[in-house]
Scaffold this active site. Structure first.
Site, PDB file in Angstrom:
ATOM      1  N   LYS A 190      -1.861   7.071   3.046  1.00  5.52           N
ATOM      2  CA  LYS A 190      -1.959   5.631   3.286  1.00  5.52           C
ATOM      3  C   LYS A 190      -3.090   5.283   4.240  1.00  5.52           C
ATOM      4  O   LYS A 190      -3.247   4.123   4.624  1.00  5.52           O
ATOM      5  CB  LYS A 190      -0.627   5.114   3.843  1.00  5.52           C
ATOM      6  CG  LYS A 190       0.532   5.271   2.859  1.00  5.52           C
ATOM      7  CD  LYS A 190       1.849   4.884   3.482  1.00  5.52           C
ATOM      8  CE  LYS A 190       2.997   5.226   2.532  1.00  5.52           C
ATOM      9  NZ  LYS A 190       4.320   5.058   3.170  1.00  5.52           N
TER      10      LYS A 190
ATOM     11  N   ARG B 225       1.395  -9.940   7.713  1.00  5.40           N
ATOM     12  CA  ARG B 225       2.469  -9.477   8.598  1.00  5.40           C
ATOM     13  C   ARG B 225       1.971  -8.686   9.795  1.00  5.40           C
ATOM     14  O   ARG B 225       2.751  -8.373  10.685  1.00  5.40           O
ATOM     15  CB  ARG B 225       3.482  -8.650   7.803  1.00  5.40           C
ATOM     16  CG  ARG B 225       4.461  -9.512   7.060  1.00  5.40           C
ATOM     17  CD  ARG B 225       5.433  -8.682   6.260  1.00  5.40           C
ATOM     18  NE  ARG B 225       6.487  -8.121   7.077  1.00  5.40           N
ATOM     19  CZ  ARG B 225       7.482  -7.377   6.573  1.00  5.40           C
ATOM     20  NH1 ARG B 225       7.514  -7.108   5.294  1.00  5.40           N
ATOM     21  NH2 ARG B 225       8.409  -6.912   7.353  1.00  5.40           N
TER      22      ARG B 225
ATOM     23  N   ARG C 100      15.646   2.256   4.365  1.00  8.64           N
ATOM     24  CA  ARG C 100      14.923   1.476   3.361  1.00  8.64           C
ATOM     25  C   ARG C 100      15.802   1.251   2.141  1.00  8.64           C
ATOM     26  O   ARG C 100      16.584   2.121   1.756  1.00  8.64           O
ATOM     27  CB  ARG C 100      13.652   2.221   2.935  1.00  8.64           C
ATOM     28  CG  ARG C 100      12.777   2.675   4.085  1.00  8.64           C
ATOM     29  CD  ARG C 100      12.235   1.515   4.888  1.00  8.64           C
ATOM     30  NE  ARG C 100      11.470   0.604   4.055  1.00  8.64           N
ATOM     31  CZ  ARG C 100      10.229   0.836   3.650  1.00  8.64           C
ATOM     32  NH1 ARG C 100       9.608   1.921   4.010  1.00  8.64           N
ATOM     33  NH2 ARG C 100       9.605  -0.035   2.902  1.00  8.64           N
TER      34      ARG C 100
ATOM     35  N   PRO D  33       0.758  -1.238   0.000  1.00  8.00           N
ATOM     36  CA  PRO D  33       0.000   0.000   0.000  1.00  8.00           C
ATOM     37  C   PRO D  33       0.790   1.291   0.000  1.00  8.00           C
ATOM     38  O   PRO D  33       1.301   1.710   1.014  1.00  8.00           O
ATOM     39  CB  PRO D  33      -0.815  -0.103   1.283  1.00  8.00           C
ATOM     40  CG  PRO D  33      -0.187  -1.188   2.092  1.00  8.00           C
ATOM     41  CD  PRO D  33       0.929  -1.745   1.341  1.00  8.00           C
ATOM     42  N   GLU D  34       0.875   1.962  -1.113  1.00  8.70           N
ATOM     43  CA  GLU D  34       1.170   3.386  -1.145  1.00  8.70           C
ATOM     44  C   GLU D  34      -0.110   4.033  -1.643  1.00  8.70           C
ATOM     45  O   GLU D  34      -1.092   3.327  -1.876  1.00  8.70           O
ATOM     46  CB  GLU D  34       2.392   3.656  -2.022  1.00  8.70           C
ATOM     47  CG  GLU D  34       3.607   2.951  -1.416  1.00  8.70           C
ATOM     48  CD  GLU D  34       4.924   3.229  -2.099  1.00  8.70           C
ATOM     49  OE1 GLU D  34       5.060   4.269  -2.741  1.00  8.70           O
ATOM     50  OE2 GLU D  34       5.818   2.381  -1.979  1.00  8.70           O
TER      51      GLU D  34
END
Length: 268
Positions: free
Chosen positions: A60, A112, A254, A2-3
């Site tokens: 988001k 997750r 990242r 999800p962006e």
DNA sequence: TCCTATGTTGTATG
DNA sequence: ACATACAACATAGG
């Protein structure tokens, strides 16, 4: 996944349930962090028999309204997704919330478990929603708004800067890399080093990538191979513009992908 | 087994 | 106050 564009896509999936009453609420794994800050029994009691009346996204974040005065905020985390399932659907191990409507289930799943649910009451949107920063495609998101942030965070590398949701709501790892690649800006450049002209360039590509991502989402997520997006995960991927082998390194915590030729460090 | 993963938050450290 | 690095969260897949 999800962006911002995919968050909007997920919202649209549940939007198929707009105008329909919630007949049953099933909650699972209620000890998991997904439920942190939300008590499952409260949520059940609040949503049951109310109609899903509307929904919106902001970066988001997603907000679903039930009846007139109940709100469910959803953040998909890294692997969350929303789906519509047939009436005989059996919940899977990663399904955390399911709302039964007349002819389907609305399901939130997240393997997750980095996603979050948040419940709010009241006729008005919750304050944590109304306090969100200006969306990228709103008129309040101006070049000056970006410039001011660059000045404040002058020691932050551009890659880390773009990931800050307080100013760039909805931008995530791949969008940030795509924006910097198109603006030909090295991800390690410090925000305070950008000239006004380069801030303008960064600003325009932020908006461009956002618009383009929304459009691609409408057209089935078929990004052309002219996008960095299509090459960033390939081992030994090459820059779609100049053919140079892409560089990869952790920046701002990242994995960052860029073209060492198209995106040089600023010359002095 | 080891490494990676479209995210966020907290802690330690400079 | 700012910034960085790192771990933590929990799971799947190469």
């Amino acid at each position: 996944m999800p962006e911002l564009a995919e968050v909007e896509h997920n919202r649209q999936i549940w939007a198929r349930g707009h105008g329909n009453k919630v007949l049953e609420v099933v909650t699972r794994n209620i000890r998991s962090p997904i439920w942190q800050g939300t008590r499952a029994p409260d949520l059940v009691k609040t949503l049951i028999r109310k109609s899903l009346s509307g929904s919106e996204t902001h970066g988001k974040q997603m907000l679903f309204q039930f009846g007139r005065d109940a709100w469910l905020g959803i953040h998909l985390g890294m692997t969350g997704r929303l789906s519509v399932e047939p009436p005989d659907y059996r919940l899977g191990k990663h399904d955390h919330l399911a709302l039964r409507q007349a002819d389907h289930w609305l399901v939130f799943s997240d393997p997750r478990r980095f996603g979050r649910l948040r419940l709010a009451h009241g006729v008005d949107r919750p304050s944590w929603w109304t306090r969100l920063p200006p969306p990228i495609l709103s008129s309040r998101f101006t070049k000056e708004w970006v410039a001011e942030f660059c000045a404040r965070r002058k020691g932050t590398p551009l890659k880390a800067l773009l990931l800050m949701q307080e100013r760039f709501p909805g931008i995530g790892n791949w969008m940030a890399d795509e924006i910097l690649w198109r603006a030909r800006l090295n991800p390690k450049i410090l925000a305070g080093k950008l000239s006004s002209a380069l801030i303008g360039k960064l600003y325009r590509w932020i908006r461009w990538v956002t618009v383009a991502a929304m459009k691609e989402m409408d057209e089935n997520w078929e990004f052309p191979s002219t996008w960095l997006f299509r090459h960033r995960w390939e081992a030994g991927g090459h820059c779609p513009r100049c053919g140079t082998e892409l560089a990869r390194e952790k920046i701002g915590g990242r994995t960052t992908c860029w073209c060492p030729v198209c995106q040089p460090q600023l010359s002095k």
